[in-house]
Design a protein around this motif. Sequence first.
Motif, PDB file in Angstrom:
ATOM      1  N   ALA A  61       0.715  -1.288   0.035  1.00 19.14           N
ATOM      2  CA  ALA A  61       0.082   0.149  -0.073  1.00 19.14           C
ATOM      3  C   ALA A  61       0.935   1.082  -0.037  1.00 19.14           C
ATOM      4  CB  ALA A  61      -0.747  -0.021   1.347  1.00 19.14           C
ATOM      5  N   GLN A  62       0.440   2.206  -0.768  1.00 20.02           N
ATOM      6  CA  GLN A  62       0.882   3.452  -0.542  1.00 20.02           C
ATOM      7  C   GLN A  62       0.546   4.081   0.642  1.00 20.02           C
ATOM      8  OE1 GLN A  62      -0.493   4.423  -4.697  1.00 20.02           O
ATOM      9  NE2 GLN A  62       1.537   5.673  -4.852  1.00 20.02           N
ATOM     10  N   VAL A  63       1.802   4.722   1.458  1.00 23.08           N
ATOM     11  CA  VAL A  63       1.482   5.380   2.814  1.00 23.08           C
ATOM     12  C   VAL A  63       1.399   6.818   2.902  1.00 23.08           C
ATOM     13  CG1 VAL A  63       2.395   5.469   5.098  1.00 23.08           C
ATOM     14  CG2 VAL A  63       2.661   3.298   3.704  1.00 23.08           C
ATOM     15  N   ASN A 109      -9.449   9.510  10.949  1.00 22.32           N
ATOM     16  CA  ASN A 109      -8.852   8.599  10.133  1.00 22.32           C
ATOM     17  C   ASN A 109      -8.702   7.360  10.844  1.00 22.32           C
ATOM     18  OD1 ASN A 109      -7.501  10.618   7.634  1.00 22.32           O
ATOM     19  ND2 ASN A 109      -7.414  11.611   9.859  1.00 22.32           N
ATOM     20  N   THR A 110      -9.409   6.298  10.502  1.00 19.32           N
ATOM     21  CA  THR A 110      -9.206   5.093  10.995  1.00 19.32           C
ATOM     22  C   THR A 110      -8.211   4.457  10.647  1.00 19.32           C
ATOM     23  OG1 THR A 110     -10.822   4.427   9.455  1.00 19.32           O
ATOM     24  CG2 THR A 110     -11.756   4.724  11.532  1.00 19.32           C
ATOM     25  N   GLY A 111      -7.361   3.753  11.238  1.00 20.13           N
ATOM     26  CA  GLY A 111      -6.192   2.852  10.940  1.00 20.13           C
ATOM     27  C   GLY A 111      -5.100   3.734  10.912  1.00 20.13           C
ATOM     28  N   ARG A 149      -0.938   6.614   7.345  1.00 12.35           N
ATOM     29  CA  ARG A 149      -2.040   5.897   7.047  1.00 12.35           C
ATOM     30  C   ARG A 149      -1.990   5.293   5.498  1.00 12.35           C
ATOM     31  NH1 ARG A 149      -7.611   7.070   5.534  1.00 12.35           N
ATOM     32  NH2 ARG A 149      -8.939   5.750   6.418  1.00 12.35           N
ATOM     33  N   ASP A 150      -2.523   4.182   5.405  1.00 12.09           N
ATOM     34  CA  ASP A 150      -2.561   3.544   4.067  1.00 12.09           C
ATOM     35  C   ASP A 150      -3.248   4.552   3.145  1.00 12.09           C
ATOM     36  OD1 ASP A 150      -1.056   1.667   4.716  1.00 12.09           O
ATOM     37  OD2 ASP A 150      -2.496  -0.095   4.477  1.00 12.09           O
ATOM     38  N   GLU A 151      -2.876   4.932   1.856  1.00 18.15           N
ATOM     39  CA  GLU A 151      -3.401   5.777   0.702  1.00 18.15           C
ATOM     40  C   GLU A 151      -3.828   7.088   1.153  1.00 18.15           C
ATOM     41  OE1 GLU A 151      -3.766   4.501  -1.876  1.00 18.15           O
ATOM     42  OE2 GLU A 151      -3.169   2.312  -1.394  1.00 18.15           O
ATOM     43  N   SER A 152      -4.297   7.491   2.350  1.00 14.60           N
ATOM     44  CA  SER A 152      -4.688   8.908   2.668  1.00 14.60           C
ATOM     45  C   SER A 152      -4.726   9.522   4.068  1.00 14.60           C
ATOM     46  CB  SER A 152      -6.095   9.344   1.953  1.00 14.60           C
ATOM     47  OG  SER A 152      -7.080   8.797   2.496  1.00 14.60           O
ATOM     48  N   ILE A 153      -4.645  10.784   4.397  1.00 14.41           N
ATOM     49  CA  ILE A 153      -4.599  11.212   5.660  1.00 14.41           C
ATOM     50  C   ILE A 153      -5.569  12.609   5.317  1.00 14.41           C
ATOM     51  CG2 ILE A 153      -3.839  12.331   7.573  1.00 14.41           C
ATOM     52  CD1 ILE A 153      -1.674  10.352   7.608  1.00 14.41           C
TER      53      ILE A 153
END
Lengths: 505, 90, 330
Positions: free
Chosen positions: B2-4, B26-28, B42-46
């Motif tokens: 995953a892109q972080v 932001n869950t996770g 976080r994976d993908e987005s914050i």
Amino acid sequence: MSGAKKLGLKQRYAHMTRGLDWETTYQPMDKVFPYDRFEGIKIKDWSAWEDPFRLTMDTYWKFQAEKERKLYAVLDSFAQNNGQTGVSDGRYINVLKLFLTGISPEEYQAHRGFAFAGRHLRGVGPRVAAQMQSLDELRHVQTQIHTISHYNKYFDGLSEFRHMHDRVWYLSVPKSFFDDARTAGPFEFMIAIGFAFEYLLTNLLFVPFMSGAAYNGDMSTVTFGFSAQSDESRHMTLGIEVIKFLLEQHPDNLPIVQKWVDKWFWRGHRVLGLVAMMMDYMLPKKVMSWKEAWEIYFTEAGGSLFTDLARYGLKVPKYADVATAEAEHISHQNWAIFYQYTHAAGFHTWMPDAEHLDWLSAKYPDTFDKYYRPRWELWAKLEKEGKRFYNNALPQLCQCCQIPMGYTEPGDPTTIAFRSSTYKDQKYHFCSDGCKDIFDNEPDKFVQAWLPVHQIFQGNCGGATVPDVLAWYRMNVGADNMDYVGSPDEALWNEWHAEKLRKAV
Amino acid sequence: MAQVASITLMLNDDARPIIESILADNTGVRVLNMTGAVKLDRDESIVINRASVEERLGRPWDPQEIHLVLISMAGNLDEDDDQFTLSWRH
Amino acid sequence: MTIQIKTLDFEPKRQTFGHVARRLGGDKPATRYQEGTFDIQPTHNFHYKPLWEPDLWQYDVRKTAVVMEDWYKPLDPRQYYYATYNIARANMNQAVDRNFVFVEERGLLTKLSDTGRAGIQRGLLPMRHLHWGANMNMTEICQRGYGTAVTGPCIFSAGDHLGMAQIISRIGLALDGQTGTSLDAAKVVWLQDPAWQGVRQLIEDSFVERDWFQLYVAQTIGINAVLFPLVYRLAEPAWAESVLTVAMLTEFMNDWQAEETRWSDSVVRTVAAESGANRALVSQWAAHWIDRAVVSGRTLSAALLCDEGKAADTAGETARTRARALGLAI
């Protein structure tokens, strides 16, 4: 007004910046902007530039003034409270010596370089962003000098940082890096410093230095560092915007940009070897190993980035795999170089103690005990016997990165790597395939390099003997150079701490 | 892999409401504590929501004020009056 | 356990850096301005010639015809370094913000007659382009000049001009109800209205000046000294209906000019005083660029004030008198 719609923030910002610019007619645009064509970059539409931050000058002044008020309040109180006595150990100051002599002058170069881009890129969006970065970089060099100024009052090795930067052998590594960027065209400069340095590699420079400062009780440096980083994130956004913009503008830009990304990644990696050594060897209290920092900030962060840029056809920089493999070795090999040449270095060296050796073994389980511990133990033994090892031969330098040829072959940490190229009947030497490639792409540029060892041999550095050269460096022999143990820095530190303990009883 | 997406903020009073709003919205999200700073991944987005920060701060907050406490970030930035997002989506 | 750290002896080994001490004539405490300015530009042992100007180094004294034995003589009397510069501007800008709130809350610009509005649109708003041109020039001097004593304040000045261009833009937005129409119209004026073409030609010609110190003289002694007072003070009758409002909103420019002039005059005075040759060159440049600014200003003031260019001549005389006071032969 008659039915016209109120502007959104984006359009309002466009009026505040892009609306200011115009196509000149009394002078041809190519004469007003003489430098943005020769690199072969094709821009179809400058207005497609996306402004990374919509910061107008008034907001800039407001935020920056607030940051500066806070920073200088910390610096003043640090000085008033003699904060220099509260760092983890006197050895720590050597980190600041490396920083002030090697990094701060490059902030200055970035300041002037972004002024160049801020005047000579034809698009107004990137020009405004570059100008703000030019201002920021002047901020960084000045706040760094002001922070470290207090340490200079007590410790050696800092006082002649400007004089040394233009002369001392290892400082030509970062200097030639920035000279290379400054003398490139405006687009290459933006990729070199804006993208490769600020985006890809800056975290590897600042986060280790600043976390290191925090861990080692240097609150003044942490404060300037984190405060500078808040500008840095603006710079990173500019860097990523530049690369996307160039790649979106024309497919012909891709091979040019790829070549620059390859070049500047490798050049940056070589310069950062100094940071690697600082992290693994010079911080009395360790934050993380260079290898761990590389994993977080290059492998992970760079991985996400290059996955993203793949849609433009841009590939991970050439030799990224070699650089990642070198993360196992580079800090040790650099420290070995400085230990051998401590008499010609503007900071102190030492052999790691037992606890430090064990930390290195734990952080580098596959390599440290096998390749480096035995050498450190031998050198420590020689020291004890009064036969400390010095290398008195002048080293051969890599024509590109200018580091002494001490790095090993990929996959074979016992054989020193040598590469060479012949250009116009002259032979040139390199430490690696990465450096050789860079030379081969621009031989006319790299044959010019001011190589410190060549210059000494040619008699341009004060004389033929080591004392002559050190005098020319303005190195205060016996204070600025040599081992920490036995140095005036150590004596002062011990005096303070003996006194502290005595008072505390 | 995953892109972080990642953001690193100073750990001080000015940044705390922002950090808290990120944790809430932001869950996770993964937290890496450093001395004087905190890295949030976080994976993908914050995303940072203006409303969410204002709720904790008790005063109007302009997303540009993040400049005062920002140390580093990764991801493509999208910023307007109401939010500040870092993501690898397009 | 108490640590009485105060009683320890913390006598400094040295007061400042070596290069600063040599300039102060001994190891004495130095100011932040001095430590942040003196000698911080690299001077020796450059590695590569610029691809874009291979005859010269990136930092090279030969980029101007004037010669200084030491480019750290023309210091900044304001002693600005980054922090003090930004704090000064942030303070000045608080007044700007308050003035805009005052004007916008009372609708002082939206209630103007069409003539009143047209006066500002034609006479004042095109100045944002002149400031942008000045920003380009000061950035150029920063990148091309020699020695941080001069080049550092130039990037501050470039920031100032961008800031002032944006203040003018805000005036336009206040005038047109935040739609931007007045700014678009004023850009057409800048590009096409004969009133402004002399000024536009002047600044475009300055863009191609390669001698950075001549450019410095052109911008500060010529353009700034003639055209800014012309527009910000002498042209007031062109927006007679809103003189006080515009004066309030352009207060920054007048304060700024009074302040910047202290620096720019001091730099010019110091460089001209270095030698007879410098004095001759700087005098010749100043005369040339003041003349050009006056000629371009005449068309503008004739168009705005119907005064046959008298206001420009007045501004020009003031500029020449000031230049003479700096030791120039004009």
